[in-house]
Every structure is written in C-alpha cells, then in structure tokens.
Write an enzyme that holds these catalytic residues in place. Structure first.
Site, PDB file in Angstrom:
ATOM      1  N   GLY A  73       0.831  -1.206   0.000  1.00  0.00           N
ATOM      2  CA  GLY A  73       0.000   0.000   0.000  1.00  0.00           C
ATOM      3  C   GLY A  73       0.863   1.252   0.000  1.00  0.00           C
ATOM      4  CB  VAL A  74       0.034   4.684  -0.624  1.00  0.00           C
ATOM      5  CG1 VAL A  74       0.735   6.014  -0.777  1.00  0.00           C
ATOM      6  CG2 VAL A  74      -0.336   4.128  -1.980  1.00  0.00           C
ATOM      7  CG  ASN A 117       5.526   8.025   6.272  1.00  0.00           C
ATOM      8  OD1 ASN A 117       6.059   8.338   5.212  1.00  0.00           O
ATOM      9  ND2 ASN A 117       4.943   8.912   7.062  1.00  0.00           N
ATOM     10  CB  ILE A 118       3.678   1.609   7.712  1.00  0.00           C
ATOM     11  CG1 ILE A 118       3.419   2.416   8.982  1.00  0.00           C
ATOM     12  CG2 ILE A 118       3.863   0.122   8.047  1.00  0.00           C
ATOM     13  CD1 ILE A 118       2.175   2.025   9.755  1.00  0.00           C
ATOM     14  CD  GLU A 122      -3.797  -0.427  -4.812  1.00  0.00           C
ATOM     15  OE1 GLU A 122      -4.834  -0.705  -5.415  1.00  0.00           O
ATOM     16  OE2 GLU A 122      -3.795  -0.047  -3.635  1.00  0.00           O
ATOM     17  CG  ASN A 155      -7.302   8.198   2.834  1.00  0.00           C
ATOM     18  OD1 ASN A 155      -7.469   9.407   2.932  1.00  0.00           O
ATOM     19  ND2 ASN A 155      -6.254   7.577   3.359  1.00  0.00           N
ATOM     20  N   GLY A 186      -7.488  -0.203  -2.977  1.00  0.00           N
ATOM     21  CA  GLY A 186      -7.230  -1.550  -3.483  1.00  0.00           C
ATOM     22  C   GLY A 186      -6.981  -2.550  -2.378  1.00  0.00           C
ATOM     23  CE  LYS A 215      -5.614  11.619  15.403  1.00  0.00           C
ATOM     24  NZ  LYS A 215      -4.911  12.310  14.320  1.00  0.00           N
TER      25      LYS A 215
HETATM   26  O1  0RQ Z   1      -3.848  10.996  11.750  1.00  0.00           O
HETATM   27  O2  0RQ Z   1      -2.690  12.419  10.136  1.00  0.00           O
HETATM   28  O3  0RQ Z   1      -3.971  13.414  12.048  1.00  0.00           O
HETATM   29  O4  0RQ Z   1      -1.831  12.183  12.461  1.00  0.00           O
HETATM   30  O5  0RQ Z   1      -5.056   8.329  10.849  1.00  0.00           O
HETATM   31  O6  0RQ Z   1      -2.605   7.292  10.013  1.00  0.00           O
HETATM   32  O7  0RQ Z   1      -0.715   6.037  11.008  1.00  0.00           O
HETATM   33  O8  0RQ Z   1      -0.258   8.102   9.573  1.00  0.00           O
HETATM   34  O9  0RQ Z   1      -1.079   5.898   8.598  1.00  0.00           O
HETATM   35  O10 0RQ Z   1      -0.932   7.398   6.532  1.00  0.00           O
HETATM   36  O11 0RQ Z   1      -0.535   4.887   6.492  1.00  0.00           O
HETATM   37  O12 0RQ Z   1      -2.829   5.837   6.802  1.00  0.00           O
HETATM   38  C1  0RQ Z   1      -5.519   3.305   7.028  1.00  0.00           C
HETATM   39  C2  0RQ Z   1      -5.689   5.748   6.616  1.00  0.00           C
HETATM   40  C3  0RQ Z   1      -3.511   4.714   7.276  1.00  0.00           C
HETATM   41  C4  0RQ Z   1      -4.419   4.306   4.966  1.00  0.00           C
HETATM   42  C5  0RQ Z   1      -4.814   4.520   6.481  1.00  0.00           C
HETATM   43  C6  0RQ Z   1      -5.007   8.435  12.274  1.00  0.00           C
HETATM   44  C7  0RQ Z   1      -3.557   8.755  12.559  1.00  0.00           C
HETATM   45  C8  0RQ Z   1      -3.260   9.741  11.446  1.00  0.00           C
HETATM   46  C9  0RQ Z   1      -3.210   8.317   9.304  1.00  0.00           C
HETATM   47  P1  0RQ Z   1      -3.021  12.359  11.605  1.00  0.00           P
HETATM   48  P2  0RQ Z   1      -1.074   6.885   9.837  1.00  0.00           P
HETATM   49  P3  0RQ Z   1      -1.266   6.048   7.028  1.00  0.00           P
HETATM   50  C10 0RQ Z   1      -3.155   1.160  -1.417  1.00  0.00           C
HETATM   51  C11 0RQ Z   1      -4.068   0.461  -0.437  1.00  0.00           C
HETATM   52  C12 0RQ Z   1      -7.047   2.293   3.012  1.00  0.00           C
HETATM   53  C13 0RQ Z   1      -6.703   2.185   1.547  1.00  0.00           C
HETATM   54  C14 0RQ Z   1      -5.595   1.220   1.269  1.00  0.00           C
HETATM   55  C15 0RQ Z   1      -5.625   4.024   4.081  1.00  0.00           C
HETATM   56  C16 0RQ Z   1      -4.052   9.160  10.273  1.00  0.00           C
HETATM   57  O13 0RQ Z   1      -3.512   3.251   4.863  1.00  0.00           O
HETATM   58  O14 0RQ Z   1      -6.324   4.932   3.663  1.00  0.00           O
HETATM   59  O15 0RQ Z   1      -5.173   0.430   2.068  1.00  0.00           O
HETATM   60  N1  0RQ Z   1      -5.924   2.718   3.842  1.00  0.00           N
HETATM   61  N2  0RQ Z   1      -5.132   1.283   0.053  1.00  0.00           N
HETATM   62  O16 0RQ Z   1      -3.398   9.311  13.841  1.00  0.00           O
HETATM   63  C17 0RQ Z   1      -8.558   7.346  14.626  1.00  0.00           C
HETATM   64  C18 0RQ Z   1      -7.758   5.150  14.582  1.00  0.00           C
HETATM   65  C19 0RQ Z   1      -6.630   5.622  13.842  1.00  0.00           C
HETATM   66  C20 0RQ Z   1      -6.581   6.982  13.537  1.00  0.00           C
HETATM   67  C21 0RQ Z   1      -4.818   5.972  12.689  1.00  0.00           C
HETATM   68  N3  0RQ Z   1      -7.891   3.866  14.908  1.00  0.00           N
HETATM   69  N4  0RQ Z   1      -8.694   6.045  14.949  1.00  0.00           N
HETATM   70  N5  0RQ Z   1      -7.538   7.841  13.926  1.00  0.00           N
HETATM   71  N6  0RQ Z   1      -5.439   7.153  12.835  1.00  0.00           N
HETATM   72  N7  0RQ Z   1      -5.545   5.019  13.314  1.00  0.00           N
HETATM   73  C22 0RQ Z   1      -3.482   2.563  -1.919  1.00  0.00           C
HETATM   74  C23 0RQ Z   1      -4.638   2.660  -2.886  1.00  0.00           C
HETATM   75  O17 0RQ Z   1      -5.593   1.992  -2.779  1.00  0.00           O
HETATM   76  C24 0RQ Z   1      -4.572   3.671  -3.971  1.00  0.00           C
END
Ligand code: 0RQ
Length: 492
Positions: A260-261, A263-264, A286, A376, A380, A400
């Site tokens: 996926g997309v 930092n992790i 993808e 978001n 995929g 958080k």
């Molecule tokens: O909030 O930005 O305010 O700090 O969510 O979380 O940890 O920075 O992680 O940027 O990798 O995003 C699932 C959103 C993770 C993403 C998701 C808060 C956290 C932070 C972002 P801040 P991180 P990431 C390939 C595959 C679905 C689509 C997918 C995603 C912000 O990976 O959209 O997988 N996935 N596509 O603080 C409340 C929780 C939280 C939370 C994290 N449990 N409750 N807030 N956060 N966990 C791409 C394509 O398909 C094109």
C-alpha cells in the site's frame, strides 16, 4: 499528430461540461490524472454559482487524484457525487458533513461496474495522454487507472495532452480489456511482467471533442522519512516473512509483494530490500513508490507491475532519463488488471496494507474513524487482502499519543472480515491468525499486537463477554469509542 482535433484552452474545454454530467478522470493517484481541467472546472463552478446558476458534477476517477485538484473542486462546490477513492482534506470534510455523496468501492471493480452501466452513462471523460493519433489511438501516461474503460464508454472525450511526459512512457503501458460476462476469458498473466495487451487505447476519434495542451508534472510529494515506529513495524514484517521463507511456506524464489501507500509501507520495502536473506523479489501491486524505484536499480526488486508510478517529479524524470533500464522492468496496467483477483490468487501475492483498527477477532477497519468519518476509502486493499496468498495488515498499536487503541473489542466498521485477514502486525509483534479459532485469535492479537496500556482492558472484555464460539458483551462492545467521545481518550 492532433491537427484533426479541436485545440482549446482548459477554460474553453470546461465549458463542454454541464451541470449534472457524469465526468470520468484518467489516472491512478495523482499519477496520470488531468491537471488543467479540474482547476478550470472549479473556476467555472465559482463563476456560475456567482450568477446563481447550478453547477455540480458527478466525478469518477481511478483512485485519488491530486489532493489540490480534489480540494479545489470541493471548495468550489463543484462535485455532488464522487467515487471510488479520495485523499483530499477539503473533500473529505464535505463528505463527512454529508455535502458530497461518496461511494467507496473496490478499485478493481469500478471498470466492470462502468461497463455494465451500474452508474449510468459517462457524459464526458477527461484523459491525460502523452500522444493521440488521428485514428484515435490514445497513449496514456504515468497512471493508467480506469482510463481505458472511461475512454471507451464516455460519449465525449477531452484529452489533456501533457508534454511533460516522455513519449517513451508508452513502453510501460499494457492495456487489455476483460470483455463481458458470461464470455470472459482468462487473463493470461502467469508472471509479474507478462504483457498481454497494447500500449494504447483505441477509440473512435470522433468522440474527441477537445485537446488541451499542458506541460505539468504529477502533483506528488514524497512521504516523510523513516521513523522508529515504522521501522519497528517493518522489522516485525521482515521477521515474519523470513520465518515463512525458512519454513518453506514461501518458496525459495519468494513471491510477488503488493504494498500500500505511506510511511509504513515505504519502511517495509526498504527493510526487506536491505536484507540479503530475502531473495530479489517482484512487485505485483497497484502503486509503485520511490522505494520500489530505488530497489529496482539495486536489483533487489526484479520487476514491478502496477497501475501507476506514484513518484515525485524528480524521480519520474530520473526514470524518463533511464527508460532503457526501466521499461523492461515496469509494466503499467489498467486497475482492473493490476488489482485483478484472479491474477493475485494465481501469482500468490503477499499483500501488505495498513488499517485504521482491528478487533480482537481479526476484522479490520481501513476506512471509517470510530465507525463514522471517512478517512480515504478502501482503495485496493480489499482487492489484494481478500485474494492474497498471505494477507498481512499493519498499524501502530495506538494513535493520537495513546488516546486511541487500534486494537478494539469490536470494530466500529468492517472493511475486511476475519475470513480475509491472516496476519496482523504492530510495533509490538505479529499475530499469525492462520488456523486459529476466534478465542485463540483474540489471545494472539491482544498478547502480540495490542499496546500494553490496553491489554488488561481487552483481556477483561474477552473474559466478561457472553461466551459462545465468539465472546462478546454487546452492551459494552463500543465503550472505548464512547469514552473517546466523552473524555477524549479510550481509557478513562
Ligand atoms: O492521523 O494524520 O492526524 O496524524 O489516521 O494514520 O498512522 O499516519 O497511517 O498514513 O498509512 O494511513 C488506514 C488511513 C492509514 C491508509 C490509512 C489516524 C492517525 C493519522 C493516518 P493524523 P497513519 P497512514 C493502497 C491500499 C485504506 C486504503 C488502502 C488508508 C491518520 O492506509 O487509507 O489500504 N488505507 N489502500 O493518527 C482514529 C484510529 C486511527 C486513527 C490511525 N484507529 N482512529 N484515527 N489514525 N488510526 C493505496 C490505494 O488503494 C490507492
């Protein structure tokens, strides 16, 4: 090349789009998305709204487009319906306020839904191209997405002819159409780099109502640097995959990875790429980010198939300067092929995606914060996680600053069920859920993945729950969310 077509400015072309139209954009992420028309459409909406005339479109894309473009359109109140994915803060706010209707879809499925008319006809497609011929051959750019089906199904087409892209980008494109059921045949992709289609999309040139010349890079910025938390998660992924390799559950030549997309994911690829015990591998993914490009050059990644090159302009220019090397190693496909369940299952892809939260039984929420607000979209992740050889989800154990646990008793929204999720990995460890009953899964997830702050609470919930095959205390399954809402933290 395009003497036969009507050349227009973006503002002139935007006037071809009317209130209520179903509009479809090319690209996948900001890569390959139109760049001049979104801004011009936003200007058109603002001007019409000033004259108190309605102007709101329905917008279909590949995945996200540039956040700037989606934000401009949202701020101009130019969109009433949007699918299938987005990452733009202003649009997200409007969706969560109920001002834009958003439909969250598996990205592999959009093309067939459009083909069979599930969303009605497409009035106009806006497609970024590197070239277009008088016979109607359209050569796409850095992101393919759903452009082939949009080009074929739209009644009219506007081409953004972007001179920024190398004409050689066509060497990476492999465009194939799946046909209509029940007569669909197999997609003969047996290896990551197999090419089965053409380098262009053929359409009736009479549909092309305007060509807009641009010279604009994709709106892509690099993700942040590695941080210790991402690295710790990546090391746990590395440890798990090595164990699988040594146990011969992953063959000695390794299996293709989807990543996926974010930092992790970038940290995971870097860590796997540096480890000499992991053989050079393929990507069947993808999106290709900068980390993949670096590993291709180091020959740690052998080849990569995806729907887009989601890399900042400096990296794309580097690729364009070295096309002899990259065009043999990268294939860009329509998203119904890059994310195709049949091929993912056949190739034995290892899927690595990040989720927002997981429950103690292994259900995953990728999309809705506290079950309510869209982040978001599923993107995929479902295409890959549902069909992968190994479906791995990753996340930090808390968000958080610890106010939120990403491991909860019952997910507030489920995108991926316990039947799809095979492995969960946080910075604390790995929960390998294969072959485990629900209670065994709960013990593995709480013991190996939950943050120590939340373990007692989660074990307590498991013990208190009404016992059956699964233990739940329905009166208290969502207490953590209520605490968060009332006290600002899940643990009071
Ligand atoms: O909030 O930005 O305010 O700090 O969510 O979380 O940890 O920075 O992680 O940027 O990798 O995003 C699932 C959103 C993770 C993403 C998701 C808060 C956290 C932070 C972002 P801040 P991180 P990431 C390939 C595959 C679905 C689509 C997918 C995603 C912000 O990976 O959209 O997988 N996935 N596509 O603080 C409340 C929780 C939280 C939370 C994290 N449990 N409750 N807030 N956060 N966990 C791409 C394509 O398909 C094109």
């Amino acid at each position: 090349m395009n003497q036969d077509f009507t050349v227009m400015t973006a503002d002139e072309a935007a006037r071809l789009i009317s209130h209520g139209n179903m509009v479809a954009f090319s690209g996948f992420t900001p890569a390959g998305a139109p760049k001049a028309l979104p801004e011009a459409l936003a200007r058109r909406a603002v001007a019409l709204h000033r004259r108190e005339q309605p102007f709101r479109i329905k917008l279909l894309t590949g995945a996200s487009i540039g956040a700037l473009a989606d934000n401009q359109l949202a701020e101009a109140d130019a969109v009433e319906w949007r699918a299938p994915y987005q990452t733009a803060p202003a649009l997200r706010d409007k969706i969560n306020r109920g001002e834009v209707n958003f439909v969250d879809l598996h990205l592999s499925e959009v093309a067939q839904m459009v083909n069979y008319g599930f969303f009605g006809p497409i009035d106009i497609a806006v497609i970024e191209a590197s070239a277009v011929t008088p016979e109607g051959r359209v050569y796409l750019t850095s992101g393919i997405g759903n452009a082939p089906v949009y080009l074929q199904q739209a009644r009219r087409v506007i081409i953004e002819l972007n001179a920024y892209h190398s004409p050689r980008i066509r060497e990476m494109s492999d465009i194939v159409s799946l046909g209509a059921p029940p007569l669909r045949t197999m997609v003969p992709i047996f290896h990551t780099l197999d090419r089965v289609g053409e380098g262009y999309v053929q359409i009736d040139p009479k549909k092309i109502v305007a060509v807009v010349h641009t010279h604009l890079p994709d709106q892509i910025t690099e993700f942040g640097n590695e941080n210790p938390l991402c690295l710790q998660i990546a090391r746990n992924v590395e440890r798990f995959l090595l164990k699988e390799l040594h146990a011969k559950r992953i063959p000695a030549g390794f299996l293709p990875l989807q990543s996926g997309v974010g930092n992790i994911n970038n940290a995971v690829l870097k860590v796997l790429g540096r480890n000499p015990d992991i053989p050079p591998f393929m990507m069947y993914s993808e999106v290709l980010q900068t980390s993949v490009i670096e590993l291709l050059e180091q020959e740690r990644i052998i080849g990569a198939s995806a729907s887009s090159l989601t890399v900042p302009p400096s990296v794309l220019e580097h690729i364009y300067q070295n096309m002899d090397f990259f065009s043999e190693r990268v294939v860009l496909r329509p998203q119904e092929i890059s994310n195709n369940p049949e091929i993912i299952r056949r190739l034995g892809v290892i899927a690595l995606n990040v989720g927002l939260e997981f429950d103690i039984y292994g259900h995953a929420n990728s999309t809705h914060v506290a079950g309510v607000n869209l982040m978001n979209g599923i993107g995929g992740s479902g295409d890959f996680e549902r069909n992968a050889y190994l479906s791995i989800f990753m996340a930090p154990s808390i968000a958080k600053g610890g106010k939120i646990s990403t491991i909860v008793p019952m997910c507030s929204h489920v995108d991926h069920s316990e039947h799809s999720v095979k492995v969960i990995i946080t910075e604390h460890g790995v929960a390998d859920l294969r072959g485990l009953s629900p209670i065994q899964r709960a013990e593995a997830i709480i013991g190996n993945c939950a943050h120590p702050l939340y373990r007692d609470y989660l074990y307590g919930y498991l013990a208190r729950g009404k016992s059956g095959h699964i233990h739940h205390d329905l009166a208290h399954a969502f207490d953590l969310y209520q605490n968060l809402e009332q006290h600002g933290s899940m643990l009071v």
